[in-house]
Write a protein that holds these residues in place. Structure first.
Motif, PDB file in Angstrom:
ATOM      1  N   PHE A  53       0.826  -1.209   0.000  1.00 40.02           N
ATOM      2  CA  PHE A  53       0.000   0.000   0.000  1.00 40.02           C
ATOM      3  C   PHE A  53       0.859   1.258   0.000  1.00 40.02           C
ATOM      4  CE2 PHE A  53      -3.568  -2.526   2.096  1.00 40.02           C
ATOM      5  CZ  PHE A  53      -4.212  -2.706   0.898  1.00 40.02           C
ATOM      6  N   VAL A  54       1.923   1.258   0.790  1.00 39.00           N
ATOM      7  CA  VAL A  54       2.808   2.430   0.837  1.00 39.00           C
ATOM      8  C   VAL A  54       3.495   2.617  -0.509  1.00 39.00           C
ATOM      9  CG1 VAL A  54       4.916   3.335   1.883  1.00 39.00           C
ATOM     10  CG2 VAL A  54       3.137   2.372   3.332  1.00 39.00           C
ATOM     11  N   ASP A  55       3.951   1.526  -1.110  1.00 40.50           N
ATOM     12  CA  ASP A  55       4.592   1.608  -2.420  1.00 40.50           C
ATOM     13  C   ASP A  55       3.615   2.126  -3.477  1.00 40.50           C
ATOM     14  OD1 ASP A  55       6.718   1.183  -4.309  1.00 40.50           O
ATOM     15  OD2 ASP A  55       5.657  -0.629  -4.971  1.00 40.50           O
ATOM     16  N   LEU A  56       2.395   1.638  -3.438  1.00 38.68           N
ATOM     17  CA  LEU A  56       1.378   2.090  -4.384  1.00 38.68           C
ATOM     18  C   LEU A  56       1.079   3.577  -4.186  1.00 38.68           C
ATOM     19  CD1 LEU A  56      -0.750   1.372  -6.553  1.00 38.68           C
ATOM     20  CD2 LEU A  56      -2.312   0.874  -4.661  1.00 38.68           C
ATOM     21  N   LYS A  62       3.874  10.132  -7.222  1.00 36.04           N
ATOM     22  CA  LYS A  62       4.836  10.543  -8.240  1.00 36.04           C
ATOM     23  C   LYS A  62       4.111  10.977  -9.511  1.00 36.04           C
ATOM     24  CE  LYS A  62       7.267   7.417 -10.329  1.00 36.04           C
ATOM     25  NZ  LYS A  62       8.222   6.350 -10.653  1.00 36.04           N
ATOM     26  N   TYR A  63       3.105  10.211  -9.921  1.00 38.04           N
ATOM     27  CA  TYR A  63       2.358  10.567 -11.129  1.00 38.04           C
ATOM     28  C   TYR A  63       1.508  11.813 -10.912  1.00 38.04           C
ATOM     29  CZ  TYR A  63       3.806   5.987 -12.742  1.00 38.04           C
ATOM     30  OH  TYR A  63       4.546   4.900 -13.102  1.00 38.04           O
ATOM     31  N   ALA A 118       6.857  11.844  -0.261  1.00 37.95           N
ATOM     32  CA  ALA A 118       7.782  10.920  -0.906  1.00 37.95           C
ATOM     33  C   ALA A 118       9.121  10.917  -0.196  1.00 37.95           C
ATOM     34  CB  ALA A 118       7.969  11.315  -2.379  1.00 37.95           C
ATOM     35  N   VAL A 119       9.534  12.063   0.376  1.00 38.34           N
ATOM     36  CA  VAL A 119      10.799  12.127   1.091  1.00 38.34           C
ATOM     37  C   VAL A 119      10.683  11.384   2.413  1.00 38.34           C
ATOM     38  CG1 VAL A 119      12.376  13.694   2.299  1.00 38.34           C
ATOM     39  CG2 VAL A 119      11.589  14.257   0.021  1.00 38.34           C
ATOM     40  N   GLY A 120       9.518  11.492   3.086  1.00 33.22           N
ATOM     41  CA  GLY A 120       9.337  10.827   4.381  1.00 33.22           C
ATOM     42  C   GLY A 120       9.234   9.322   4.270  1.00 33.22           C
ATOM     43  N   GLY A 121       8.831   8.802   3.106  1.00 31.72           N
ATOM     44  CA  GLY A 121       8.633   7.352   2.950  1.00 31.72           C
ATOM     45  C   GLY A 121       9.876   6.722   2.556  1.00 31.72           C
TER      46      GLY A 121
END
Length: 121
Positions: A53-56, A62-63, A118-121
């Protein structure tokens, strides 16, 4: 004589029950170990689901970030070059500038927040 026969029957009965009890105990222990192992595997599957889920979410951010940067560029272009005619009423110009300014703030936040996510993940 009868007492000796009774004792023999009682001893055999006790041995029979003890064998069953020990077999049941061993089966129960194996069942509990298997249950614990399955729970550990289930916890690993839950962690894998959370990672997916986090990756998705990061991929979608990003998109969305790419699309929102383009929209923000269009918005700035509209604000700088998208002039209304000179005889346009003042209230319409004000409404136009307020809506462009609001969309600029919204789009700026949609660019700023996914970058930090995105930086925090």
């Amino acid at each position: 004589m009868e007492a000796a026969a009774f004792m023999e029957v009682a001893a055999a009965s006790f041995e029979y029950n003890r064998d069953n009890f020990m077999e049941d105990r061993e089966m129960r222990m194996k069942k509990e170990f298997m249950e614990r192992k399955m729970r550990c595997v289930q916890g690993g599957l839950w962690r894998e689901d959370v990672r997916d889920f986090v990756d998705l979410t990061e991929r979608k951010m990003k998109y969305y970030l790419l699309v929102n940067v383009l929209l923000l560029g269009f918005n700035v272009n509209l604000w700088c070059e998208g002039r209304l005619p000179e005889n346009t009423p003042h209230w319409l110009v004000l409404g136009n500038q307020v809506s462009i300014g609001g969309s600029f703030v919204f789009l700026l936040m949609t660019v700023w927040l996914p970058k930090h996510g995105a930086v925090g993940g």
